[in-house]
Every structure is written in structure tokens, then in C-alpha cells.
Design a protein around this motif. Structure first.
Motif, short mmCIF file in Angstrom:
data_model
loop_
_atom_site.label_atom_id
_atom_site.label_comp_id
_atom_site.label_asym_id
_atom_site.label_seq_id
_atom_site.Cartn_x
_atom_site.Cartn_y
_atom_site.Cartn_z
N ASN A 70 0.83 -1.22 0.00
CA ASN A 70 0.00 0.00 0.00
C ASN A 70 0.87 1.27 0.00
OD1 ASN A 70 0.88 -0.15 2.66
ND2 ASN A 70 -1.09 0.44 3.55
N LYS A 71 2.14 1.12 0.38
CA LYS A 71 3.04 2.28 0.37
C LYS A 71 3.56 2.61 -1.03
CE LYS A 71 4.67 1.42 5.06
NZ LYS A 71 5.77 0.83 5.87
N LEU A 72 3.18 1.77 -2.00
CA LEU A 72 3.70 1.96 -3.36
C LEU A 72 2.68 2.66 -4.25
CD1 LEU A 72 5.27 -1.60 -3.83
CD2 LEU A 72 6.35 0.46 -2.89
N TYR A 73 1.64 3.20 -3.63
CA TYR A 73 0.58 3.87 -4.39
C TYR A 73 0.41 5.30 -3.93
CZ TYR A 73 -0.79 -0.68 -6.19
OH TYR A 73 -0.79 -1.90 -6.84
N ALA A 74 0.02 6.17 -4.88
CA ALA A 74 -0.42 7.52 -4.55
C ALA A 74 -1.89 7.54 -4.92
CB ALA A 74 0.37 8.55 -5.33
N GLY A 75 -2.77 7.49 -3.92
CA GLY A 75 -4.20 7.29 -4.21
C GLY A 75 -4.36 5.92 -4.82
N ASP A 76 -5.04 5.85 -6.00
CA ASP A 76 -5.22 4.56 -6.67
C ASP A 76 -4.09 4.25 -7.63
OD1 ASP A 76 -7.51 4.14 -5.34
OD2 ASP A 76 -8.87 4.77 -6.96
#
Ligand SMILES: [Zn+2]
Length: 314
Positions: A70-76
Motif C-alpha cells: 500500500n506504500k507503493l501507491y499515490a491514491g489509486d
């Protein structure tokens, strides 16, 4: 006793203790990748990753990192600069494992939701590994919380097996995250003196903890098993992993991969612990034999570090 006899005895005793030290092994496992820190900006994450990997390379540690995707996303949107942080680990020839997508606890959410979070959490890591001809092999439970019933444990174990995962247990449990939170807070205050105080308490704390786990292993098995250390991809380790590695060396440790450590037969023992806490596997096995096997003098985080961190307890 004659002088010669005494000398022989002394030499024999010395060689025994040296042999015991030569045999010491530890696997270093690092959780919450790419980075866990109160400062979440990309620059800080890059800096922490760079410094961690520098220490790892210098001490030649075949470490494994456990990822929260989840830390590899900016928003979706998938955020490629964040994914690049994982590429840095792979470029350093290190292994990556799954620590779920969003770091929720198996003790607190429905097992089906948890399993979905595991699968969601492997997509990018699996893709990166595949490009290098590698597979994702290990799973680490968030908070080391492994389920509140034997049914849940059995169901999850079957799920992991079906999806090609081996559980990554830990023996050398500690509270590096409390030190790192305190270190973050001292940094945010611009208080370098306080940062230094926290930092200088960290490795001695870890050494006293290691001494404890060595004794716990001896009391359980009559020997020192291959230890598995859990630390986090955090600020304090980016500054002190070097000193931590030196401490291990001084105590006669060799750094081994998780795969090698897990060959120690102690890890074949079952884990039937269904309590609420995320505890070391050494404590799980000790409880199995009876609570009296858990050594009572486990070292604590110094008061000033705990207070500064804001955590209520360990
Ligand atoms: Zn974690």
C-alpha cells in the motif's frame, strides 16, 4: 589438581566456548518496506533506503525485506518512484517477501479479508522478482499476530501453502520501532542531543535483548539455535545498523539467509499459540513446554525512550 591438568581443562573449556561462538548464526529480516517513519516524503524514504542498504552491503548481510505494497501507491495510482525503492533492494541482490498490502492484523479482521490483503500485497513484488527470475517465497504476519484459534491458523496455513509461501517466524524479538519513533520525534524537534541519546541507548538495548534470546534458546534446547532478527526499515536502523552488525560480529555471529536459518530443526516445532500478543517463536515454544520455561528477565526499553516515543507500553 596439577598444573598440567588445570591447563588442559582450561584449554578445553576455552575451545568449547569458542566453538559455541563460531557456531552462532542470525538471519536479519527487515519489515515494513519500503520505509516506516513519521516522515513519509519520498526524499526521506530514499535516504533511509540508501543508508540501510549501505550498511547491509558493508556487513555482507543476506537480508530479506518484507513489503507493505500500500506504500507503493499515490491514491489509486501505482507510484513508480516508490517502486524504485524496492528495485534498490533487488539491485543489492536481497530477497523480498510479503507483509500484506495494508498491515492489518489476522487477530482483528475476518480471515477471508486478511487473505485478500495478502494476495493484494504481492502483485508488484511478484512482478519485480519475476523479471529477475525469482519467486516470492516468504510471508511475515503484521504485528506477529498469527490468529486467535487453531482453526484460523490451520486455514491460513493451507492458504499460504497453496500460494507458495513459507511463514517467516522470528526469535530475536525487540522494540526497535519504539526507539525509531523516539528518534523521529527527536529529529522533528531538531534536538540532535536527544537523537544521540536515543541512538546510543539502542545498540546496548539490542545486545541485552540478544543475550536474553541466546539464554532462552539454551534453556529450551540446550544450545543456541539459528536466530532470526526482526527489525524495521526505519530511521534509527538507517543510522545504527552498522553498529548493530558490529555487535553481532563481536559476539561471534555469522549472517545467514532466512532460508539457511530456517534449516535449524528448532523451526520444525509447531506453533500452536493463539494468544493476542505478537510474540517471539522462542516464547511460543517455551509456553508449549509450560510457562515456567519463559525466562523472566527479558530486557525492557529504557523509560526515557518509551516516554519520548508516545507508545503506552512495549
Ligand atoms: Zn510490520
Amino acid at each position: 589438581m596439577s598444573f598440567i591438568l588445570r591447563s588442559i581443562l582450561l584449554i578445553t573449556l576455552c575451545s568449547f566456548s569458542v566453538a559455541a561462538q563460531i557456531g552462532r548464526r542470525v538471519a536479519i529480516t527487515i519489515d515494513d518496506l519500503p520505509v516506516v517513519s513519521t516522515r513519509n516524503d519520498l526524499e526521506n524514504r530514499r535516504e533511509i533506503t540508501r543508508k540501510l542498504l549501505e550498511h547491509i552491503k558493508k556487513a555482507r548481510i543476506p537480508a530479506i525485506g518484507f513489503v507493505n505494497e500500500n506504500k507503493l501507491y499515490a491514491g489509486d495510482q501505482r507510484a513508480e518512484p516508490q517502486v524504485d525503492l524496492l528495485r534498490m533492494w533487488l539491485d543489492a541482490a536481497l530477497e523480498l517477501g510479503n507483509h500484506t498490502y495494508s498491515h492489518r492484523s489476522l487477530n482483528r479482521i475476518d480471515i477471508n479479508d486478511f487473505q485478500a490483503d495478502v494476495l493484494k500485497g504481492e502483485a508488484i513484488t511478484r512482478e519485480l522478482l519475476l523479471k529477475r527470475g525469482k519467486k516470492i517465497r516468504y510471508f511475515r504476519h503484521p504485528f506477529l499476530q498469527t490468529g486467535r484459534s487453531l482453526e484460523v491458523k490451520a486455514q491460513f496455513s493451507a492458504f499460504l501453502e497453496k500460494n507458495g509461501y513459507t511463514i517467516a517466524p522470528i526469535t530475536f524479538d525487540n522494540a526497535d520501532y519504539i526507539f525509531s519513533r523516539a528518534y523521529d520525534i527527536a529529529f522533528d524537534r531538531g534536538d540532535k542531543k536527544l537523537m544521540k541519546e536515543v541512538g546510543e541507548a539502542y545498540v546496548p538495548y539490542m545486545e541485552s535483548k540478544l543475550d536474553y534470546w541466546e539464554r532462552q534458546s539454551k534453556s529450551l534446547f540446550g544450545r543456541e539455535m539459528s536466530q532470526t532478527l526482526l527489525i524495521h526499515a526505519n530511521f534509527i536502523n538507517s543510522d545504527y545498523l552498522d553498529d548493530l552488525a558490529k555487535m553481532f560480529k563481536r559476539r561471534g555471529y555469522r549472517f545467514v539467509s532466512l532460508e539457511t536459518a530456517l534449516k535449524d530443526e528448532a523451526y520444525r516445532l509447531p506453533d500452536t499459540y493463539i494468544g493476542p500478543a505478537g510474540i517471539s517463536w522462542l516464547h511460543r515454544w517455551a509456553r508449549e513446554k509450560g510457562r515456567e520455561y519463559v525466562l523472566p528477565d527479558e530486557p525492557k526499553v529504557p523509560d526515557f525512550v518509551l516516554k519520548l516515543s508516545g507508545f503506552e507500553s512495549e
